[in-house]
Design a protein around this motif. Structure first.
Motif, PDB file in Angstrom:
ATOM      1  N   MET A   1      65.527 -32.343  41.041  1.00 56.36           N
ATOM      2  CA  MET A   1      66.187 -33.529  41.622  1.00 56.36           C
ATOM      3  C   MET A   1      67.464 -33.433  40.738  1.00 56.36           C
ATOM      4  O   MET A   1      67.232 -33.479  39.391  1.00 56.36           O
ATOM      5  CB  MET A   1      65.367 -34.655  41.285  1.00 56.36           C
ATOM      6  CG  MET A   1      65.885 -35.944  41.391  1.00 56.36           C
ATOM      7  SD  MET A   1      64.793 -37.296  41.486  1.00 56.36           S
ATOM      8  CE  MET A   1      65.269 -38.154  42.967  1.00 56.36           C
ATOM      9  N   SER A   2      68.687 -33.635  41.324  1.00 54.93           N
ATOM     10  CA  SER A   2      69.889 -33.417  40.604  1.00 54.93           C
ATOM     11  C   SER A   2      70.238 -34.977  40.151  1.00 54.93           C
ATOM     12  O   SER A   2      69.978 -35.924  40.931  1.00 54.93           O
ATOM     13  CB  SER A   2      71.029 -32.702  41.206  1.00 54.93           C
ATOM     14  OG  SER A   2      71.141 -33.270  42.296  1.00 54.93           O
ATOM     15  N   SER A   3      71.105 -35.194  38.950  1.00 59.66           N
ATOM     16  CA  SER A   3      71.806 -36.488  38.672  1.00 59.66           C
ATOM     17  C   SER A   3      73.016 -36.521  39.603  1.00 59.66           C
ATOM     18  O   SER A   3      73.576 -35.873  40.007  1.00 59.66           O
ATOM     19  CB  SER A   3      71.823 -36.636  37.319  1.00 59.66           C
ATOM     20  OG  SER A   3      72.889 -35.734  37.054  1.00 59.66           O
ATOM     21  N   VAL A   4      73.155 -37.958  39.539  1.00 60.59           N
ATOM     22  CA  VAL A   4      74.776 -38.528  40.219  1.00 60.59           C
ATOM     23  C   VAL A   4      76.082 -37.724  39.425  1.00 60.59           C
ATOM     24  O   VAL A   4      76.714 -37.274  40.211  1.00 60.59           O
ATOM     25  CB  VAL A   4      74.784 -39.961  40.159  1.00 60.59           C
ATOM     26  CG1 VAL A   4      76.243 -40.118  40.608  1.00 60.59           C
ATOM     27  CG2 VAL A   4      73.768 -40.660  41.195  1.00 60.59           C
ATOM     28  N   LYS A   5      75.813 -37.474  38.038  1.00 58.84           N
ATOM     29  CA  LYS A   5      76.729 -36.751  37.367  1.00 58.84           C
ATOM     30  C   LYS A   5      77.051 -35.532  37.637  1.00 58.84           C
ATOM     31  O   LYS A   5      78.179 -34.927  38.029  1.00 58.84           O
ATOM     32  CB  LYS A   5      76.312 -36.986  35.827  1.00 58.84           C
ATOM     33  CG  LYS A   5      77.595 -36.578  34.982  1.00 58.84           C
ATOM     34  CD  LYS A   5      77.232 -36.928  33.713  1.00 58.84           C
ATOM     35  CE  LYS A   5      78.337 -36.731  32.284  1.00 58.84           C
ATOM     36  NZ  LYS A   5      78.010 -36.855  31.083  1.00 58.84           N
ATOM     37  N   THR A   6      75.661 -34.560  37.958  1.00 61.62           N
ATOM     38  CA  THR A   6      76.102 -33.390  38.344  1.00 61.62           C
ATOM     39  C   THR A   6      76.560 -33.004  39.792  1.00 61.62           C
ATOM     40  O   THR A   6      77.308 -32.287  40.076  1.00 61.62           O
ATOM     41  CB  THR A   6      74.667 -32.650  37.798  1.00 61.62           C
ATOM     42  OG1 THR A   6      73.682 -33.106  38.669  1.00 61.62           O
ATOM     43  CG2 THR A   6      74.512 -32.339  36.584  1.00 61.62           C
ATOM     44  N   ASP A   7      76.128 -33.949  40.566  1.00 57.40           N
ATOM     45  CA  ASP A   7      76.700 -34.036  41.948  1.00 57.40           C
ATOM     46  C   ASP A   7      77.996 -34.328  42.081  1.00 57.40           C
ATOM     47  O   ASP A   7      78.904 -33.497  42.955  1.00 57.40           O
ATOM     48  CB  ASP A   7      75.793 -35.078  42.680  1.00 57.40           C
ATOM     49  CG  ASP A   7      74.423 -34.563  43.015  1.00 57.40           C
ATOM     50  OD1 ASP A   7      74.228 -33.566  42.911  1.00 57.40           O
ATOM     51  OD2 ASP A   7      73.461 -35.467  43.616  1.00 57.40           O
ATOM     52  N   ARG A   8      78.552 -35.140  41.449  1.00 58.11           N
ATOM     53  CA  ARG A   8      80.086 -35.308  41.200  1.00 58.11           C
ATOM     54  C   ARG A   8      80.680 -34.128  40.767  1.00 58.11           C
ATOM     55  O   ARG A   8      81.816 -33.790  41.403  1.00 58.11           O
ATOM     56  CB  ARG A   8      80.282 -36.578  40.213  1.00 58.11           C
ATOM     57  CG  ARG A   8      81.517 -36.967  40.374  1.00 58.11           C
ATOM     58  CD  ARG A   8      81.882 -38.227  39.436  1.00 58.11           C
ATOM     59  NE  ARG A   8      83.352 -38.978  39.281  1.00 58.11           N
ATOM     60  CZ  ARG A   8      84.090 -38.161  38.630  1.00 58.11           C
ATOM     61  NH1 ARG A   8      83.872 -37.167  37.778  1.00 58.11           N
ATOM     62  NH2 ARG A   8      85.687 -38.549  38.617  1.00 58.11           N
ATOM     63  N   ARG A   9      80.010 -33.334  39.603  1.00 51.72           N
ATOM     64  CA  ARG A   9      80.966 -32.194  39.168  1.00 51.72           C
ATOM     65  C   ARG A   9      80.849 -31.303  40.251  1.00 51.72           C
ATOM     66  O   ARG A   9      81.998 -30.701  40.362  1.00 51.72           O
ATOM     67  CB  ARG A   9      80.209 -31.815  37.945  1.00 51.72           C
ATOM     68  CG  ARG A   9      81.252 -30.997  37.088  1.00 51.72           C
ATOM     69  CD  ARG A   9      80.418 -30.437  35.715  1.00 51.72           C
ATOM     70  NE  ARG A   9      79.563 -29.634  35.946  1.00 51.72           N
ATOM     71  CZ  ARG A   9      79.491 -28.168  36.030  1.00 51.72           C
ATOM     72  NH1 ARG A   9      80.668 -27.598  36.288  1.00 51.72           N
ATOM     73  NH2 ARG A   9      78.475 -27.395  36.110  1.00 51.72           N
ATOM     74  N   GLN A  10      79.838 -31.007  40.882  1.00 54.90           N
ATOM     75  CA  GLN A  10      79.845 -30.129  41.951  1.00 54.90           C
ATOM     76  C   GLN A  10      80.889 -30.284  43.134  1.00 54.90           C
ATOM     77  O   GLN A  10      81.660 -29.369  43.464  1.00 54.90           O
ATOM     78  CB  GLN A  10      78.276 -29.941  42.544  1.00 54.90           C
ATOM     79  CG  GLN A  10      77.286 -29.349  41.680  1.00 54.90           C
ATOM     80  CD  GLN A  10      77.572 -27.806  41.532  1.00 54.90           C
ATOM     81  OE1 GLN A  10      78.307 -27.087  42.445  1.00 54.90           O
ATOM     82  NE2 GLN A  10      77.283 -27.244  40.403  1.00 54.90           N
ATOM     83  N   LYS A  11      80.889 -31.591  43.467  1.00 52.53           N
ATOM     84  CA  LYS A  11      81.846 -31.816  44.674  1.00 52.53           C
ATOM     85  C   LYS A  11      83.539 -31.673  43.877  1.00 52.53           C
ATOM     86  O   LYS A  11      83.974 -30.982  44.695  1.00 52.53           O
ATOM     87  CB  LYS A  11      81.864 -33.260  44.754  1.00 52.53           C
ATOM     88  CG  LYS A  11      80.854 -33.733  45.769  1.00 52.53           C
ATOM     89  CD  LYS A  11      80.646 -35.203  46.135  1.00 52.53           C
ATOM     90  CE  LYS A  11      79.359 -35.286  46.962  1.00 52.53           C
ATOM     91  NZ  LYS A  11      79.267 -36.767  47.222  1.00 52.53           N
ATOM     92  N   TRP A  14      83.861 -27.704  43.793  1.00 51.91           N
ATOM     93  CA  TRP A  14      84.120 -27.147  45.131  1.00 51.91           C
ATOM     94  C   TRP A  14      85.518 -27.438  45.699  1.00 51.91           C
ATOM     95  O   TRP A  14      86.135 -26.796  46.291  1.00 51.91           O
ATOM     96  CB  TRP A  14      83.121 -27.658  46.161  1.00 51.91           C
ATOM     97  CG  TRP A  14      81.804 -27.048  45.813  1.00 51.91           C
ATOM     98  CD1 TRP A  14      81.331 -25.803  45.224  1.00 51.91           C
ATOM     99  CD2 TRP A  14      80.556 -27.770  46.297  1.00 51.91           C
ATOM    100  NE1 TRP A  14      79.756 -25.737  45.237  1.00 51.91           N
ATOM    101  CE2 TRP A  14      79.489 -26.944  45.914  1.00 51.91           C
ATOM    102  CE3 TRP A  14      80.241 -28.933  46.848  1.00 51.91           C
ATOM    103  CZ2 TRP A  14      78.057 -27.218  45.769  1.00 51.91           C
ATOM    104  CZ3 TRP A  14      78.874 -29.387  47.097  1.00 51.91           C
ATOM    105  CH2 TRP A  14      77.824 -28.405  46.695  1.00 51.91           C
TER     106      TRP A  14
END
Length: 115
Positions: A1-11, A14
């Motif tokens: 399960m990933s956090s909102v912070k890491t998801d934002r950085r991934q976007k 990319w």
């Protein structure tokens, strides 16, 4: 399960990667920051090869500090010069261009790399 912070950085990561790419003459200088170390790599995206890499663990430095990050930048510039690379494209890897990420870039510039 990933956090909102890491998801934002991934976007953000990319989005940056869609715009920039490294070549043999002008590789991509990418930076990764963990809680314990900072890493930098020169990557030729056309061949999918890492040309040079440097990190605080390789240099025997402890912690992610501005001074240590600057040393990593100087070391990657030194290794790039040995390979004959004079210019690169900077990939901040989704991080803000601030603090340790900025210190790596400044260290690489001091070492002779042109962005």
């Amino acid at each position: 399960m990933s956090s909102v912070k890491t998801d934002r950085r991934q976007k953000i990561k990319w989005s940056i990667r869609n715009k920039i790419s490294g070549t043999a003459e002008r590789p991509r200088l990418t930076v990764f920051r963990s809680n314990t170390a900072i890493y930098a790599q020169l990557i030729d995206d056309t061949k999918g090869v890492t040309l040079a890499a440097a990190s605080t663990t390789e240099l025997g430095l402890k912690g992610v500090k501005i001074d240590n990050s600057k040393e990593v930048g100087k070391k990657i510039a030194e290794k790039a010069a040995e390979k004959g690379v004079l210019a690169c494209v900077f990939d901040r890897n989704g991080y803000l261009y601030h603090g340790n990420i900025k210190a790596v870039a400044e260290g690489a510039r001091e070492g002779g790399l042109k962005f």
